[in-house]
Scaffold this motif. Structure first.
Motif, short mmCIF file in Angstrom:
data_model
loop_
_atom_site.label_atom_id
_atom_site.label_comp_id
_atom_site.label_asym_id
_atom_site.label_seq_id
_atom_site.Cartn_x
_atom_site.Cartn_y
_atom_site.Cartn_z
N PRO A 38 0.82 -1.22 0.00
CA PRO A 38 0.00 0.00 0.00
C PRO A 38 0.86 1.27 0.00
O PRO A 38 1.95 1.28 0.58
CB PRO A 38 -0.82 -0.11 1.28
N ALA A 39 0.35 2.32 -0.65
CA ALA A 39 1.12 3.56 -0.84
C ALA A 39 1.63 4.14 0.47
O ALA A 39 2.77 4.61 0.54
CB ALA A 39 0.25 4.58 -1.57
N HIS A 40 0.81 4.10 1.54
CA HIS A 40 1.23 4.75 2.79
C HIS A 40 2.39 4.03 3.46
O HIS A 40 3.01 4.57 4.37
CB HIS A 40 0.05 4.91 3.75
N LEU A 41 2.68 2.79 3.05
CA LEU A 41 3.79 2.06 3.65
C LEU A 41 5.04 2.06 2.76
O LEU A 41 6.04 1.44 3.08
CB LEU A 41 3.37 0.61 3.97
N ARG A 42 4.96 2.78 1.63
CA ARG A 42 6.09 2.76 0.70
C ARG A 42 7.05 3.92 0.88
O ARG A 42 8.01 4.05 0.16
CB ARG A 42 5.56 2.72 -0.75
N VAL A 43 6.76 4.79 1.85
CA VAL A 43 7.67 5.91 2.14
C VAL A 43 8.38 5.65 3.46
O VAL A 43 7.84 4.97 4.34
CB VAL A 43 6.92 7.26 2.23
N SER A 44 9.58 6.19 3.60
CA SER A 44 10.29 6.01 4.86
C SER A 44 9.80 7.05 5.86
O SER A 44 9.48 8.18 5.50
CB SER A 44 11.80 6.13 4.65
N VAL A 45 9.70 6.64 7.12
CA VAL A 45 9.24 7.53 8.18
C VAL A 45 10.25 7.53 9.32
O VAL A 45 11.18 6.72 9.35
CB VAL A 45 7.84 7.10 8.71
N CYS A 46 10.03 8.43 10.25
CA CYS A 46 10.88 8.53 11.44
C CYS A 46 11.00 7.15 12.11
O CYS A 46 10.00 6.48 12.34
CB CYS A 46 10.22 9.53 12.40
N GLY A 47 12.23 6.73 12.39
CA GLY A 47 12.46 5.45 13.05
C GLY A 47 12.79 4.32 12.09
O GLY A 47 13.22 3.25 12.53
N ASP A 48 12.59 4.54 10.79
CA ASP A 48 12.93 3.51 9.81
C ASP A 48 14.44 3.32 9.72
O ASP A 48 15.22 4.25 9.98
CB ASP A 48 12.42 3.92 8.42
N HIS A 78 -6.84 13.31 7.80
CA HIS A 78 -8.10 14.03 7.95
C HIS A 78 -9.16 13.56 6.95
O HIS A 78 -10.33 13.86 7.10
CB HIS A 78 -7.87 15.54 7.86
N ARG A 79 -8.73 12.81 5.91
CA ARG A 79 -9.73 12.26 4.99
C ARG A 79 -10.03 10.79 5.28
O ARG A 79 -10.70 10.12 4.51
CB ARG A 79 -9.22 12.36 3.55
N GLY A 80 -9.45 10.29 6.38
CA GLY A 80 -9.72 8.90 6.74
C GLY A 80 -8.81 7.90 6.04
O GLY A 80 -9.00 6.69 6.18
N ARG A 81 -7.83 8.41 5.28
CA ARG A 81 -6.90 7.49 4.61
C ARG A 81 -5.72 7.18 5.52
O ARG A 81 -5.30 8.03 6.31
CB ARG A 81 -6.38 8.13 3.30
N PRO A 82 -5.16 5.96 5.44
CA PRO A 82 -4.08 5.59 6.35
C PRO A 82 -2.81 6.40 6.13
O PRO A 82 -2.45 6.69 4.98
CB PRO A 82 -3.85 4.11 6.03
#
Ligand SMILES: Nc1nc2c(ncn2[C@@H]2O[C@H](COP(=O)(O)OP(=O)(O)OP(=O)(O)O)[C@@H](O)[C@H]2O)c(=O)[nH]1
Ligand SMILES: [Mg+2]
Ligand SMILES: [Zn+2]
Length: 302
Positions: A38-48, A78-82
């Motif tokens: 899924p798109a929201h898991l394909r970017v790196s975030v803090c702690g990765d 705010h739109r309910g997307r993960p």
């Protein structure tokens, strides 16, 4: 140069990485860091954790691969997307304070998100120096409620140093995430835990006009006493993204246990006859606030 690094923060397309030798590097992410999922898991975030490369001369690094995650905190935007917040979290500190006064619904929703992470929750009651405040009754009730449910609760004060050393011991050797309402003292605690940190508590909030210092992005700090601590922006509200029935059973152990006595094994504790949970809430054996939180989360579960 190339190597492995941890993502300290991300703002827009830019990352700050901490290399294994502790050096901070500005970086960009390779397009298609992760190709599937899924798109929201394909970017790196803090702690990765990522691999990076630099070419001589250019001092901006490129994050080239993202390592598999232990876990990642996901909440609806705010739109309910993960939306993915922070990754590879061992422990989550839910910070509350007499001001702004605590909201049990938010605490319960965090506890469910923490169960989804398989992380350890710790409730931190900060600003203990304000024990004369009008909210003290509510604080004492909060402490009694959650410690009674088996959660670990700790009182701290940045002002007089209460509990800071104990908190420091809890952070040793793992990655902890600070969450909670805006203004409860997450950034102040971060600074108190490690006075040597060159951190900026926040920018003056021009929008609110209240002169509050507020954190706008999650930031990972290496504590000199050991452990990584992520300070995150305060929330007005919080919800976990599509919690599972298991997440609910873990974060509402008293309801899960009582549900064994419901007449129907698939009882949803709403209007079914012979519901032991509803009966226990009516006598106060299950705190009504907990059943309210549970039913609300169950309505939004996966
Ligand atoms: N009396 C008292 N005030 C505190 C304590 N800790 C923090 N504060 C004050 O509370 C206010 C908010 O502190 P912050 O650390 O910015 O709060 P935060 O949780 O990081 O807020 P956001 O970044 O907006 O989420 C500041 O004015 C702090 O000085 C404490 O232990 N006692
Ligand atoms: Mg802050
Ligand atoms: Zn029931």
């Amino acid at each position: 140069m190339s190597g492995r690094a941890r993502v300290v923060t991300r703002f827009g397309a830019e990352l700050i990485l901490r290399t294994e030798s502790g050096e901070l590097l500005r970086a960009v992410s390779r397009r298609n860091l992760v190709k599937h999922g899924p798109a929201h898991l394909r970017v790196s975030v803090c702690g990765d954790y990522v691999s990076y490369e630099t070419d001589d001369g250019d001092n901006k690094a490129v994050a080239t691969t993202l390592e598999p995650r232990q876990n990642v905190l996901v909440r609806p935007d705010h739109r309910g997307r993960p939306h993915a917040g922070a990754a590879n979290i061992d422990q989550v500190l839910i910070v509350i304070a007499p001001r702004p006064s605590p909201d049990w619904g938010i605490i319960d929703r965090y506890l469910t998100a923490i169960a989804a992470l398989s992380a350890t929750p710790l409730l931190v009651i900060n600003k203990s120096d304000l024990s004369e405040s009008p909210a003290e009754g509510l604080i004492a009730d909060t402490e009694a409620l959650y410690s009674g449910l088996g959660y670990r609760v700790l009182r701290t004060s940045v002002k007089n140093g209460d509990g800071i050393e104990t908190l420091r011991e809890h952070l040793h050797g793992r990655t902890s995430l600070l969450v909670g309402q805006s203004g409860v003292g997450k950034s102040s605690l971060t600074r108190a835990l490690d006075p040597g940190l060159e951190i900026r508590i926040g920018e003056l909030s021009a929008i609110s006009g209240e002169g509050r210092h507020t954190t706008t992005v999650a930031h990972l700090y290496a504590l000199s006493s050991g452990g990584d601590l992520i300070d995150s922006p305060g929330v007005r509200d919080f919800a976990p993204y599509e919690p599972t029935a298991d997440d609910l059973a873990t974060s509402f152990p008293e309801i899960a246990e009582c549900a064994h006595d419901c007449r129907f094994h698939d009882c949803r504790h709403r209007a079914e006859p012979g519901c032991a949970v509803k009966a226990a809430a009516e006598t106060g054996r299950i705190p009504p606030s907990r059943l309210r939180s549970f039913l609300e989360l169950e309505g939004n579960s996966a």
